[in-house]
Design a protein around this motif. Structure first.
Motif, short mmCIF file in Angstrom:
data_model
loop_
_atom_site.label_atom_id
_atom_site.label_comp_id
_atom_site.label_asym_id
_atom_site.label_seq_id
_atom_site.Cartn_x
_atom_site.Cartn_y
_atom_site.Cartn_z
N ALA A 70 0.98 -1.20 0.33
CA ALA A 70 -0.05 0.10 -0.21
C ALA A 70 0.44 1.21 -0.09
CB ALA A 70 -0.87 -0.17 1.00
N THR A 71 2.28 1.02 0.85
CA THR A 71 3.07 2.39 0.73
C THR A 71 4.06 2.48 -0.02
OG1 THR A 71 4.18 1.42 2.92
CG2 THR A 71 1.58 2.92 3.30
N GLU A 72 4.55 1.37 -0.32
CA GLU A 72 5.58 1.04 -0.78
C GLU A 72 5.73 0.07 -2.76
OE1 GLU A 72 9.06 0.75 1.75
OE2 GLU A 72 7.26 -1.00 2.46
N THR A 73 4.70 1.16 -3.47
CA THR A 73 4.26 0.18 -4.87
C THR A 73 4.66 0.11 -5.51
OG1 THR A 73 1.96 1.08 -4.11
CG2 THR A 73 1.96 0.67 -6.33
N LYS A 74 6.32 0.80 -5.19
CA LYS A 74 7.63 1.38 -7.12
C LYS A 74 7.80 0.56 -6.56
CE LYS A 74 7.50 5.97 -8.40
NZ LYS A 74 7.91 7.34 -8.18
N ALA A 75 8.81 0.33 -4.62
CA ALA A 75 9.66 -0.80 -4.25
C ALA A 75 9.34 -2.50 -4.66
CB ALA A 75 9.87 -0.90 -3.23
N VAL A 76 7.75 -2.78 -4.76
CA VAL A 76 7.07 -3.48 -4.77
C VAL A 76 7.23 -4.36 -6.18
CG1 VAL A 76 4.52 -5.34 -4.69
CG2 VAL A 76 5.31 -3.65 -2.71
N ARG A 77 6.81 -3.50 -7.14
CA ARG A 77 6.91 -3.56 -8.63
C ARG A 77 8.15 -3.23 -9.01
NH1 ARG A 77 2.18 0.91 -10.46
NH2 ARG A 77 0.50 0.33 -9.26
N ALA A 78 9.30 -3.15 -8.28
CA ALA A 78 10.53 -3.16 -8.56
C ALA A 78 11.00 -4.73 -8.81
CB ALA A 78 11.37 -2.03 -8.64
N ALA A 79 10.49 -5.59 -7.98
CA ALA A 79 10.83 -6.91 -7.59
C ALA A 79 10.10 -7.68 -7.81
CB ALA A 79 10.61 -7.32 -6.09
N ILE A 80 9.11 -7.31 -9.14
CA ILE A 80 8.33 -9.02 -9.24
C ILE A 80 7.71 -8.73 -10.36
CG2 ILE A 80 6.97 -8.62 -6.85
CD1 ILE A 80 4.55 -7.87 -8.70
N GLY A 81 7.66 -10.27 -11.24
CA GLY A 81 7.61 -10.11 -12.54
C GLY A 81 6.02 -11.00 -12.01
N VAL A 82 5.34 -10.55 -13.78
CA VAL A 82 3.25 -10.65 -13.30
C VAL A 82 3.49 -11.22 -14.73
CG1 VAL A 82 1.48 -10.62 -13.14
CG2 VAL A 82 2.79 -9.20 -11.74
N THR A 83 2.89 -12.73 -14.98
CA THR A 83 2.94 -13.54 -15.97
C THR A 83 1.23 -13.91 -16.82
OG1 THR A 83 5.21 -14.29 -17.17
CG2 THR A 83 3.75 -15.19 -17.61
N GLY A 84 0.49 -13.21 -17.47
CA GLY A 84 -0.52 -13.32 -16.95
C GLY A 84 -1.26 -15.03 -18.43
N GLN A 85 -2.25 -14.96 -17.50
CA GLN A 85 -3.19 -17.17 -18.17
C GLN A 85 -2.63 -16.49 -20.22
OE1 GLN A 85 -6.86 -17.00 -18.01
NE2 GLN A 85 -6.99 -19.48 -18.64
N PHE A 86 -2.43 -14.92 -20.59
CA PHE A 86 -2.22 -15.23 -21.98
C PHE A 86 -1.19 -14.43 -22.34
CE2 PHE A 86 -6.92 -15.37 -21.87
CZ PHE A 86 -7.63 -16.22 -21.79
N ALA A 87 -0.42 -15.33 -22.86
CA ALA A 87 0.81 -14.75 -23.42
C ALA A 87 0.86 -12.78 -23.92
CB ALA A 87 1.79 -15.62 -24.40
N ALA A 88 1.80 -12.91 -23.41
CA ALA A 88 1.55 -10.52 -23.90
C ALA A 88 2.67 -10.32 -24.36
CB ALA A 88 1.78 -10.01 -22.27
N VAL A 89 2.64 -10.89 -25.35
CA VAL A 89 3.86 -10.97 -27.31
C VAL A 89 3.46 -9.60 -27.82
CG1 VAL A 89 5.18 -13.11 -26.34
CG2 VAL A 89 3.54 -12.75 -28.14
N ASP A 90 4.18 -8.90 -28.22
CA ASP A 90 3.67 -8.34 -29.57
C ASP A 90 3.71 -9.37 -31.20
OD1 ASP A 90 3.17 -6.16 -31.37
OD2 ASP A 90 4.16 -4.78 -30.37
N ASP A 91 2.68 -8.87 -31.64
CA ASP A 91 2.78 -9.85 -33.25
C ASP A 91 3.49 -9.03 -33.90
OD1 ASP A 91 1.64 -12.21 -31.60
OD2 ASP A 91 -0.42 -11.89 -32.20
N LEU A 92 3.75 -8.09 -33.88
CA LEU A 92 3.96 -7.27 -34.82
C LEU A 92 5.49 -7.51 -35.10
CD1 LEU A 92 1.81 -3.93 -34.69
CD2 LEU A 92 1.73 -6.26 -36.55
N LEU A 93 6.30 -8.06 -33.56
CA LEU A 93 7.72 -7.99 -33.68
C LEU A 93 7.96 -9.00 -34.08
CD1 LEU A 93 7.84 -5.36 -30.39
CD2 LEU A 93 7.94 -4.87 -33.17
N THR A 94 9.70 -9.53 -33.57
CA THR A 94 10.28 -11.01 -33.70
C THR A 94 9.95 -10.92 -31.95
OG1 THR A 94 12.31 -9.84 -34.31
CG2 THR A 94 11.16 -10.26 -35.78
N GLY A 95 10.56 -12.19 -31.94
CA GLY A 95 10.43 -12.63 -30.89
C GLY A 95 11.91 -11.45 -30.08
N ARG A 96 13.62 -11.56 -30.74
CA ARG A 96 14.90 -11.03 -30.43
C ARG A 96 13.69 -9.29 -29.99
NH1 ARG A 96 19.56 -10.60 -30.09
NH2 ARG A 96 19.49 -12.81 -30.70
#
Length: 314
Positions: A70-96
């Protein structure tokens, strides 16, 4: 970072008159896999949204990577990664290019970005496809790329929402190996999954959420021990042998789904199994085959929530 990667106490959330989380307590040890299970509407998504700072709780305290959400949102976000149910890749780009874009968003310098991207492409076995558009990627490749993008920022805690949904068995096992590898490096995984086998194989601890309340927590083995139902299945050649066995094994019951099979309550141990077979041998009753069955997470889920695992969804 403390020994607890995630610690929640008295977590509450309601939408108007509907209580979604009713005093949730969680303690996720660093460098482990923690799996949250529950039927639709149990509150899993709300829990993850609160833990990842996407939603504010109405009550309780939550610390992620040692920081108050609640009070250290930026620090939490810097420490975590979130991968959702559906792959959040950009189809207009290559893997690299997808990885390079993520590196740029994370503020990596060009030289550092190239090293990180090259390493992730090799690590996830995507180097040969790096220059291909992601529209040509299989489901398994897209999920691997999505997780690789999450790792660009080297998060200490990763939230995985149904990481293997829709994958074929081989791709699913590849993802399991990747997850195990991350944990071996000290990363903490918070996993939601609709596959109870997946939770059984990966999770160090499991929590079952139902109607906004935690109805059970423990290791997979601890949860399965709470449920009665261990038994030995005996298959006989014919009705004569089966009827004879029924007279000898007074606690045996016929299988409701298959003919010529008896179920005998047992702890599944070697000693009790030897005694059972010896008892039949004493009466010259031959068994064609036998198998030991113990409760699995499907049985646990059904017993705790009153629902079958086919309704599990994160």
């Amino acid at each position: 970072m403390t020994s607890s990667a995630i610690a929640a106490s008295g977590l509450r959330k309601a939408y108007k008159d509907k209580v979604v989380l009713d005093g949730i307590d969680l303690d996720v040890a660093a460098g482990t896999v923690f799996s949250l299970l529950g039927p639709n509407g149990a509150g899993k998504t709300t829990t993850v949204n609160v833990l990842t700072t996407l939603m504010k709780a109405d009550g309780g305290t939550v610390r992620v990577a040692g920081h108050d959400v609640a009070t250290e949102t930026k620090a939490v976000r810097a420490a975590i990664g979130v991968t959702g149910q559906f792959a959040a890749v950009d189809d207009l780009l290559t893997g690299r290019e997808n990885l390079q874009l993520m590196a740029a968003l994370k503020g990596l310098r060009p030289g550092e970005s190239k090293l990180v991207v090259d390493d992730l492409l090799e690590r996830f076995d995507l180097a040969e496809s790096a220059q291909k558009m992601t529209t040509t990627y299989s489901g398994g490749m897209r999920r691997k790329l999505d997780l690789a993008m999450t790792l660009v920022g080297k998060p200490r805690i990763i939230f995985l929402d149904e990481p293997t949904t829709g994958l074929d068995p081989r791709s699913r096992r590849t993802m399991w190996d990747i997850i195990r590898g991350l944990v071996a490096e000290g990363v903490t995984i918070f996993l939601t999954t609709q596959y109870l086998e997946e939770a059984d194989r990966l999770a160090d601890r499991i929590a079952v959420l139902d109607q906004g309340k935690l109805v059970a927590q423990g290791t997979p083995a601890e949860l399965k021990r709470q449920i009665p139902g261990s038994h030995v299945r005996l298959r006989f050649a014919g009705d004569l042998e089966l009827d004879s066995a029924m007279r000898v094994l007074t606690d045996a019951t016929r299988d409701d789904e298959e003919d010529l099979i008896l179920r005998v309550p047992s702890d599944g141990g070697a000693r009790s199994l030897r005694a059972l077979l010896a008892q039949l041998d004493t009466h010259s009753i031959e068994v064609e085959e036998f198998s030991v069955h113990t409760p699995d997470l499907d049985d646990v889920f059904l017993a705790l929530t009153g629902r079958t695992s086919t309704k599990v969804n994160a």
